[in-house]
Design a protein around this motif. Structure first.
Motif, PDB file in Angstrom:
ATOM      1  N   VAL A  30     -39.175 -48.963  27.316  1.00  0.00           N
ATOM      2  CA  VAL A  30     -38.319 -49.393  26.212  1.00  0.00           C
ATOM      3  C   VAL A  30     -38.659 -48.608  24.951  1.00  0.00           C
ATOM      4  CG1 VAL A  30     -37.579 -51.371  24.821  1.00  0.00           C
ATOM      5  CG2 VAL A  30     -38.211 -51.711  27.210  1.00  0.00           C
ATOM      6  N   LEU A  32     -37.710 -47.998  20.621  1.00  0.00           N
ATOM      7  CA  LEU A  32     -37.176 -48.557  19.386  1.00  0.00           C
ATOM      8  C   LEU A  32     -36.503 -47.433  18.617  1.00  0.00           C
ATOM      9  CD1 LEU A  32     -37.037 -50.957  17.364  1.00  0.00           C
ATOM     10  CD2 LEU A  32     -39.141 -50.052  16.378  1.00  0.00           C
ATOM     11  N   CYS A  44     -40.972 -44.595  21.574  1.00  0.00           N
ATOM     12  CA  CYS A  44     -41.145 -45.319  22.828  1.00  0.00           C
ATOM     13  C   CYS A  44     -42.609 -45.726  22.939  1.00  0.00           C
ATOM     14  CB  CYS A  44     -40.758 -44.449  24.018  1.00  0.00           C
ATOM     15  SG  CYS A  44     -39.042 -43.922  23.949  1.00  0.00           S
ATOM     16  N   TYR A  46     -43.101 -49.413  24.121  1.00  0.00           N
ATOM     17  CA  TYR A  46     -42.935 -50.833  24.408  1.00  0.00           C
ATOM     18  C   TYR A  46     -42.797 -51.045  25.907  1.00  0.00           C
ATOM     19  CZ  TYR A  46     -42.101 -50.879  19.428  1.00  0.00           C
ATOM     20  OH  TYR A  46     -42.238 -50.705  18.078  1.00  0.00           O
ATOM     21  N   MET A  49     -38.472 -55.466  26.650  1.00  0.00           N
ATOM     22  CA  MET A  49     -37.413 -55.527  25.654  1.00  0.00           C
ATOM     23  C   MET A  49     -37.768 -56.568  24.587  1.00  0.00           C
ATOM     24  SD  MET A  49     -34.622 -53.876  25.010  1.00  0.00           S
ATOM     25  CE  MET A  49     -33.901 -53.182  26.459  1.00  0.00           C
ATOM     26  N   CYS A  52     -40.195 -55.114  22.041  1.00  0.00           N
ATOM     27  CA  CYS A  52     -39.478 -54.208  21.151  1.00  0.00           C
ATOM     28  C   CYS A  52     -38.638 -54.995  20.143  1.00  0.00           C
ATOM     29  CB  CYS A  52     -38.605 -53.266  21.965  1.00  0.00           C
ATOM     30  SG  CYS A  52     -37.646 -52.114  20.962  1.00  0.00           S
ATOM     31  N   ARG A  53     -37.963 -56.034  20.602  1.00  0.00           N
ATOM     32  CA  ARG A  53     -37.122 -56.829  19.699  1.00  0.00           C
ATOM     33  C   ARG A  53     -37.945 -57.483  18.593  1.00  0.00           C
ATOM     34  NH1 ARG A  53     -33.818 -59.087  24.634  1.00  0.00           N
ATOM     35  NH2 ARG A  53     -32.230 -57.460  24.774  1.00  0.00           N
ATOM     36  N   ALA A  56     -38.279 -54.844  16.058  1.00  0.00           N
ATOM     37  CA  ALA A  56     -37.000 -54.482  15.447  1.00  0.00           C
ATOM     38  C   ALA A  56     -36.459 -55.575  14.539  1.00  0.00           C
ATOM     39  CB  ALA A  56     -35.978 -54.172  16.544  1.00  0.00           C
ATOM     40  N   CYS A  63     -33.259 -51.796  20.103  1.00  0.00           N
ATOM     41  CA  CYS A  63     -34.066 -51.455  21.266  1.00  0.00           C
ATOM     42  C   CYS A  63     -33.159 -50.855  22.335  1.00  0.00           C
ATOM     43  CB  CYS A  63     -34.765 -52.694  21.809  1.00  0.00           C
ATOM     44  SG  CYS A  63     -35.913 -53.401  20.623  1.00  0.00           S
TER      45      CYS A  63
END
Length: 85
Positions: A30, A32, A44, A46, A49, A52-53, A56, A63
């Motif tokens: 994953v 960002l 990258c 992560y 997801m 990453c969220r 973010a 993501c």
């Protein structure tokens, strides 16, 4: 004199066009993607997801799935595992 002129030219070209690192890291699934005034960036690093969220959240970012993710080594298939005589 020519050597000095070439050296100045090489330094000028190198300074004017800096190299960029590889955008996608194939070790992480994953990435960002951030958006800003100075341009966009992709990092990258992560493993999920959700992770990453969390990074973010509250930012101008999203993501995305890494298209170059190498993935886990699935191992050998049954056909490959058979003994070859």
């Amino acid at each position: 004199m020519r050597v000095l002129a070439r050296l100045v030219l090489v330094i000028g070209v190198t300074a004017a066009a800096p190299l960029q690192a590889q955008t996608y890291d194939p070790n992480y699934p994953v990435c960002l993607q951030t958006f800003g005034r100075n341009g966009n960036a992709i990092s990258c690093g992560y493993t999920s997801m959700g992770q990453c969220r969390g990074s973010a959240s509250g930012r101008a970012a999203q993501c995305v799935v890494n298209p170059y993710f190498a993935g886990a080594n699935p191992g050998r298939s049954r056909r490959q595992q058979r003994v070859q005589w």
